[in-house]
Enzyme design. Structure first.
Site, PDB file in Angstrom:
ATOM      1  N   HIS A 167       4.917 -13.518 -38.070  1.00  0.00           N
ATOM      2  CA  HIS A 167       4.338 -12.703 -37.008  1.00  0.00           C
ATOM      3  C   HIS A 167       3.760 -13.566 -35.899  1.00  0.00           C
ATOM      4  O   HIS A 167       3.548 -14.758 -36.073  1.00  0.00           O
ATOM      5  CB  HIS A 167       3.262 -11.747 -37.553  1.00  0.00           C
ATOM      6  CG  HIS A 167       2.036 -12.427 -38.098  1.00  0.00           C
ATOM      7  ND1 HIS A 167       1.890 -12.712 -39.435  1.00  0.00           N
ATOM      8  CD2 HIS A 167       0.909 -12.860 -37.494  1.00  0.00           C
ATOM      9  CE1 HIS A 167       0.712 -13.293 -39.622  1.00  0.00           C
ATOM     10  NE2 HIS A 167       0.092 -13.404 -38.456  1.00  0.00           N
ATOM     11  N   GLU A 198      -0.569 -20.537 -37.980  1.00  0.00           N
ATOM     12  CA  GLU A 198      -0.955 -20.023 -39.287  1.00  0.00           C
ATOM     13  C   GLU A 198       0.222 -20.239 -40.224  1.00  0.00           C
ATOM     14  O   GLU A 198       1.371 -19.986 -39.858  1.00  0.00           O
ATOM     15  CB  GLU A 198      -1.272 -18.525 -39.207  1.00  0.00           C
ATOM     16  CG  GLU A 198      -1.621 -17.902 -40.551  1.00  0.00           C
ATOM     17  CD  GLU A 198      -1.868 -16.402 -40.476  1.00  0.00           C
ATOM     18  OE1 GLU A 198      -2.180 -15.828 -41.537  1.00  0.00           O
ATOM     19  OE2 GLU A 198      -1.746 -15.798 -39.391  1.00  0.00           O
TER      20      GLU A 198
END
Length: 141
Positions: free
Chosen positions: A7, A131
């Protein structure tokens, strides 16, 4: 080392306003329900795309780490990119060996997908907050 793009995190002062943008302007039809993550100080909502997701993140409480980002970017904006890794601890150790700085304690915590995550300092990633999340098991990835 890294797997698929899971994402793109987008910080927003209002998840509701951002959902309206993705739904009404961009025509997205698959949008999850917002939920709170008090341990991380954020409210989260996933926008499902054919090949990935957008993670909308809004501050939750006065101590939210997103406040600083929104102070510099009042309308919100791209906050991070998230890549999947097979083994979060091996990825952490490999990145450290290559000189990258893992934020926080360096110990993985559970992210919004229910799997272990880490963040890598933007100074070591070309200015992008990265991330890493352990690939969810049994999700057909």
């Amino acid at each position: 080392m890294i797997g698929r793009l899971n994402h793109v995190g987008v910080a927003t002062p209002s998840i509701e306003a951002s959902v309206a943008l993705y739904r009404d302007v961009l025509g997205v039809t698959q949008i999850g329900d917002p939920f709170d993550m008090p341990a991380q100080g954020v409210r989260v909502c996933f926008v499902d795309l054919p090949n990935s997701q957008i993670e909308l993140i809004e501050p939750l409480g006065e101590e939210s780490p997103i406040h600083g980002f929104l102070a510099k970017n009042p309308k919100g904006g791209q906050h991070h990119v998230c890549f999947e890794v097979e083994d979060i601890l091996a990825a952490r150790d490999d990145l450290r060996a290559r000189g990258a700085t893992i934020l926080g304690t360096g110990e993985p915590r559970i992210g919004a997908h229910g799997t272990p995550i880490l963040f890598v300092h933007p100074k070591d990633m070309g200015g992008v907050l990265v991330e890493l999340m352990e690939t969810p098991k049994g999700k057909g990835h």
